[in-house]
Write a protein that holds these residues in place. Structure first.
Motif, short mmCIF file in Angstrom:
data_model
loop_
_atom_site.label_atom_id
_atom_site.label_comp_id
_atom_site.label_asym_id
_atom_site.label_seq_id
_atom_site.Cartn_x
_atom_site.Cartn_y
_atom_site.Cartn_z
N PHE A 1 25.19 -49.21 69.31
CA PHE A 1 26.02 -48.11 68.79
C PHE A 1 25.12 -46.98 68.31
O PHE A 1 25.38 -45.80 68.61
N ASN B 1 23.49 -45.05 71.26
CA ASN B 1 24.49 -44.20 71.90
C ASN B 1 24.77 -42.96 71.04
O ASN B 1 24.82 -41.83 71.55
N ALA B 2 24.91 -43.15 69.73
CA ALA B 2 25.17 -42.02 68.82
C ALA B 2 23.97 -41.07 68.79
O ALA B 2 24.12 -39.84 68.84
N LYS C 1 23.76 -38.87 71.97
CA LYS C 1 24.68 -37.73 72.03
C LYS C 1 24.17 -36.58 71.16
O LYS C 1 24.24 -35.41 71.56
N VAL C 2 23.65 -36.92 69.99
CA VAL C 2 23.08 -35.89 69.11
C VAL C 2 21.85 -35.26 69.77
O VAL C 2 21.67 -34.04 69.78
N ILE D 1 25.19 -35.54 61.66
CA ILE D 1 25.62 -36.73 60.91
C ILE D 1 25.83 -37.81 61.97
O ILE D 1 26.40 -37.53 63.02
N LEU D 2 25.35 -39.00 61.70
CA LEU D 2 25.51 -40.09 62.66
C LEU D 2 26.18 -41.29 61.99
O LEU D 2 26.02 -41.52 60.79
N ILE D 3 26.92 -42.03 62.82
CA ILE D 3 27.58 -43.25 62.35
C ILE D 3 26.97 -44.43 63.08
O ILE D 3 26.63 -44.32 64.26
#
Lengths: 97, 418
Positions: free
Chosen positions: B325, B328-329, B332-333, B351-353
């Protein structure tokens, strides 16, 4: 002439798309790891693209306060303030459903 | 003829011609590694800026996902359900170079490939995943992994461990060893112990599992331990560092694990070895003495080499764990930041999760989540947010989280591979 104009408008729209996507507000791109941008067969996680911004904001506010029970969303919503949440909600609302 | 002239006039009037011209020179991005980080980066780059020239360097035609591979061990899934190809990347306009990168030259901005070709880049994204520190654990090398599989890169190793478990006599002892931090997928060893126990309880009820650990605490620890007591009483024994859990050496000939205090002979042995960033990161000069890759927290550009971005398990991402996860996050950033940088704009502070589910049984899931932003030069967890599932589950939460885990897997693999 009319066909030409349509073609030009179509290409203008195509060019506008990515620029919009690049301007996704901080945090928004992480959401799509779970909330799919395409239809996923058998997923129990709701899609949020194209939902009303006010509805997404309501969900996030209630998750943040813990009023609505949730699994991970309560924990995630607490990482965003009201302004950041509004920007993410508006961005998802503007995406195709 | 007149139609064409009209078109040119109209595009010029609409201000499109310059946009097309500049977009054609949008730039070349090379991505090394076709896992969750690399594959996501390529597709996001093309989605954000279709005119970019994006090449993925990945020797394997099939990616075998580590997330959910523990379910394969427990016979809850087939390995084919873990396999993903790169057709979705090709459809998105990504060039796939089905070979490995042998050298990166940051000074000339070129990547040399095993097939003899050379690629130039404006920006390089490295998402090489992990390699094992062979020899860091005495007796454990590539040959030993054929006797005591790691199964920490999914595929043939996963199937080897599964076949060993299936061939084991009822009553046989399964021994696992878990490494010190940091390593790929912090809750992974404990999910694996859980799902092997789930399977043993059904098929080999006289068997037990011994988990030797080089640390005293682990991810989602109380949730796992409570679930073990509830679902598998007496089946799993976890030995922490302070109780002599650190494995000093292994003997693949006798399937023996030796700690400072004792030796344990296994019927099936699973060694999760110490790790570092994929070897190409060291060659490129982006890995530091720890074996991992330091990056700045906005575009994940290497702090050691300019114009090289490092993603996923290979990178030191501050408080963010090494998970699919997260990769992948981050991808994208990173892709959005690269598009901005190539256009001469400053990337925005992200900001990332991270969200990570573990299965303790087929229908029993637990999770951890966190939210991260740049602070003092690294990604830092936002206080007050994140955390693990509640210790007391109400309203069918464990079953719900098992369903969410399965849905997450379908969603993230669709986003990553198309």
């Amino acid at each position: 002439m009319r066909r030409i104009l349509l073609a030009v408008l179509a290409s203008a729209l195509l060019l506008a798309g990515p620029a919009q996507a690049a301007d996704a507000p901080p945090g928004a791109s992480s959401c799509t790891g779970c909330h799919a941008t395409t239809k996923i067969a058998g997923s129990v996680i709701p899609r949020i693209a194209g939902r009303k911004a006010a509805d997404i904001m309501t969900f996030m506010r209630e998750y943040r306060s813990g009023t609505w029970p949730s699994s991970v969303m309560g924990r995630i919503a607490k990482g965003f303030d009201g302004q950041q949440t509004d920007a993410i909600a508006a961005w998802f609302a503007a995406q195709p459903e | 003829m007149s139609t064409r002239r009209h078109f040119l006039k109209l595009t010029a009037a609409a201000g499109l011609a310059p946009a097309i011209a500049s977009a054609q020179g949008a730039g070349r991005v090379v991505v090394i590694g076709g896992g969750y980080g690399g594959a996501t980066a390529t597709r996001t780059l093309k989605a954000l800026e279709p005119k970019l020239d994006v090449t993925l360097v990945e020797p394997s035609p099939v990616y075998t996902s580590c997330p959910f591979s523990n379910s394969v061990l427990a016979n809850l899934r087939e390995i084919s359900q873990q396999e993903f190809r790169y057709d979705g990347l090709k459809r998105a306009g990504v060039t796939v170079a089905a070979t490995s990168a042998t050298a990166v030259d940051a000074a000339t901005k070129t990547v040399t490939l095993a097939d003899g070709n050379r690629l130039s880049y404006d920006r390089l994204v490295m998402s090489p995943g992990i390699d094992f520190n062979w020899g860091a654990l005495l007796g454990y090398d590539e040959a030993a992994a054929q006797k005591m599989p790691h199964a920490w890169k999914a595929g043939a190793q996963t199937m080897l461990l599964r076949s060993q478990l299936q061939a084991m006599e009822d009553g046989g002892l399964v021994v696992m060893s878990a490494p010190a931090n940091p390593f790929r997928c912090p809750p992974g060893p404990y999910e694996r112990a859980s799902l092997i126990a789930y399977w043993l309880k059904i098929w080999k009820p006289k068997s037990k599992l011994l988990l030797l650990d080089a640390k005293d605490a682990f991810s989602k620890q109380r949730l796992f331990q409570n679930a073990w007591a509830e679902l598998y009483p007496g089946l799993i024994e976890w030995v922490p560092l302070s109780k002599g859990g650190k494995v000093i050496s292994v003997d693949p000939a006798t399937l023996t694990f030796t700690t400072e205090f004792a030796s344990h002979k296994a019927a099936v042995g699973n060694v999760i070895p110490p790790q570092r960033a994929g070897a190409i990161a060291g060659q490129a000069g982006v890995a530091d003495r720890t074996g991992w890759c330091p990056v700045e927290p906005v575009a994940f550009e290497s702090t050691l080499r300019p114009s090289i971005h490092v993603l996923g398990d290979a990178a030191i991402m501050g408080g963010m764990p090494k998970s699919a996860f997260a990769a992948n996050a981050q991808a994208k950033v990173c892709a959005a930041a690269i598009v901005a940088l190539l256009a001469g704009r400053k990337p925005q502070d992200p900001i990332l999760i991270n969200t990570c589910y573990s299965l303790v049984a087929a229908d029993y899931g637990i999770s951890i989540a966190g939210v991260y932003r740049p602070a003092k030069g690294q990604l830092t967890e936002i206080p007050g947010a994140g955390g693990v599932s509640p210790l007391e589950a109400v309203g069918g939460l464990r079953g719900q989280e098992a369903l969410y885990a399965a849905s997450w897997f379908r969603t993230i693999t669709a986003e990553t591979f198309g």
